[in-house]
Design a protein around this motif. Sequence first.
Motif, PDB file in Angstrom:
ATOM      1  N   VAL A   1     101.010 -72.641  -2.205  1.00  0.00           N
ATOM      2  CA  VAL A   1     100.239 -71.409  -2.320  1.00  0.00           C
ATOM      3  C   VAL A   1      99.868 -71.194  -3.783  1.00  0.00           C
ATOM      4  CG1 VAL A   1     100.309 -68.894  -2.017  1.00  0.00           C
ATOM      5  CG2 VAL A   1     101.338 -70.394  -0.294  1.00  0.00           C
ATOM      6  N   THR A   2      98.599 -70.920  -4.017  1.00  0.00           N
ATOM      7  CA  THR A   2      98.154 -70.578  -5.372  1.00  0.00           C
ATOM      8  C   THR A   2      97.730 -69.113  -5.374  1.00  0.00           C
ATOM      9  OG1 THR A   2      95.984 -71.535  -4.829  1.00  0.00           O
ATOM     10  CG2 THR A   2      97.476 -72.895  -6.122  1.00  0.00           C
TER      11      THR A   2
ATOM     12  N   ASN B   1     101.906 -61.361  -7.363  1.00  0.00           N
ATOM     13  CA  ASN B   1     100.474 -61.636  -7.497  1.00  0.00           C
ATOM     14  C   ASN B   1      99.693 -61.219  -6.250  1.00  0.00           C
ATOM     15  OD1 ASN B   1     101.047 -62.688 -10.005  1.00  0.00           O
ATOM     16  ND2 ASN B   1     100.704 -64.819  -9.421  1.00  0.00           N
ATOM     17  N   ILE B   2     100.244 -61.509  -5.070  1.00  0.00           N
ATOM     18  CA  ILE B   2      99.546 -61.127  -3.836  1.00  0.00           C
ATOM     19  C   ILE B   2      99.478 -59.614  -3.710  1.00  0.00           C
ATOM     20  CG2 ILE B   2      99.642 -61.171  -1.308  1.00  0.00           C
ATOM     21  CD1 ILE B   2     100.830 -64.031  -1.580  1.00  0.00           C
TER      22      ILE B   2
ATOM     23  N   ALA C   1      95.410 -64.858  -1.889  1.00  0.00           N
ATOM     24  CA  ALA C   1      96.136 -66.103  -2.139  1.00  0.00           C
ATOM     25  C   ALA C   1      95.308 -67.234  -1.552  1.00  0.00           C
ATOM     26  CB  ALA C   1      97.508 -66.079  -1.487  1.00  0.00           C
ATOM     27  N   VAL C   2      95.619 -68.453  -1.968  1.00  0.00           N
ATOM     28  CA  VAL C   2      94.980 -69.639  -1.390  1.00  0.00           C
ATOM     29  C   VAL C   2      96.082 -70.548  -0.872  1.00  0.00           C
ATOM     30  CG1 VAL C   2      93.519 -71.653  -1.802  1.00  0.00           C
ATOM     31  CG2 VAL C   2      93.003 -69.489  -2.960  1.00  0.00           C
ATOM     32  N   LEU C   3      95.943 -70.953   0.374  1.00  0.00           N
ATOM     33  CA  LEU C   3      96.850 -71.892   1.006  1.00  0.00           C
ATOM     34  C   LEU C   3      96.265 -73.280   0.816  1.00  0.00           C
ATOM     35  CD1 LEU C   3      99.366 -71.870   2.908  1.00  0.00           C
ATOM     36  CD2 LEU C   3      97.731 -71.965   4.790  1.00  0.00           C
TER      37      LEU C   3
ATOM     38  N   GLU D   1      91.440 -69.684   2.170  1.00  0.00           N
ATOM     39  CA  GLU D   1      91.438 -68.509   1.308  1.00  0.00           C
ATOM     40  C   GLU D   1      91.919 -67.319   2.134  1.00  0.00           C
ATOM     41  OE1 GLU D   1      87.632 -68.310  -0.719  1.00  0.00           O
ATOM     42  OE2 GLU D   1      87.711 -70.485  -1.056  1.00  0.00           O
ATOM     43  N   LEU D   2      92.845 -66.556   1.581  1.00  0.00           N
ATOM     44  CA  LEU D   2      93.544 -65.519   2.325  1.00  0.00           C
ATOM     45  C   LEU D   2      93.407 -64.148   1.675  1.00  0.00           C
ATOM     46  CD1 LEU D   2      96.878 -67.523   2.780  1.00  0.00           C
ATOM     47  CD2 LEU D   2      95.056 -67.260   4.480  1.00  0.00           C
TER      48      LEU D   2
END
Length: 190
Positions: free
Chosen positions: A10-11, A46-47, A53-55, A95-96
């Motif tokens: 996760v970024t 961060n979320i 977030a990006v998976l 992308e989340l």
Amino acid sequence: MNDVIYETVVTTLSADGVPHVAPMGVRYQGEHVVLMPFKPSATHDNIVATGHAVLNLLTDTRVFAGCVTGRKLWPLVAAEKIEGRRLANALGHVELALAERRDDVQRPVLRMARVHEVAHGPFIGFNRAQAAVVEGAVLVSRLHLLAAEKIDAEMAYLQIAIDKTAGEGEREAWGWLREAVERHRAGEVR
């Protein structure tokens, strides 16, 4: 909820735009991705701060091993629909956006809506060494919790898959994990 956990990376971005890369097991729940980051953690903070977030879906297990051994700088590129970054070497990414947050003292539940999904490269399958590196990275992340005998037994078993099926990337990642165990035993903090 599906109890199957899928290992991903996760970024996230901090409120100030600083990227963070972290391996994380996730669950899929219909159109949502469920994250349960520990508190405190940069991923959680961060979320909550940005709502995104990006998976990252990948087979380069050096990212998993690198993140738990202090190697967190991986090439990133901009996400397409959200303010975020994805791993440049991801085979695909999702992308989340934060849809629901159930707070908890230790592990809040973050239900993330899928905003955008892209495949960047073909998935040709896993070799056993990749699974061994991922499992080894989980062990290294828990060195402070597990008995030395358990670590030794698990690493010895995982070594079999490394010896039989590892490519150059898996061997490099495995070396980082072995070094981390040695540093831990020597009392070094990284």
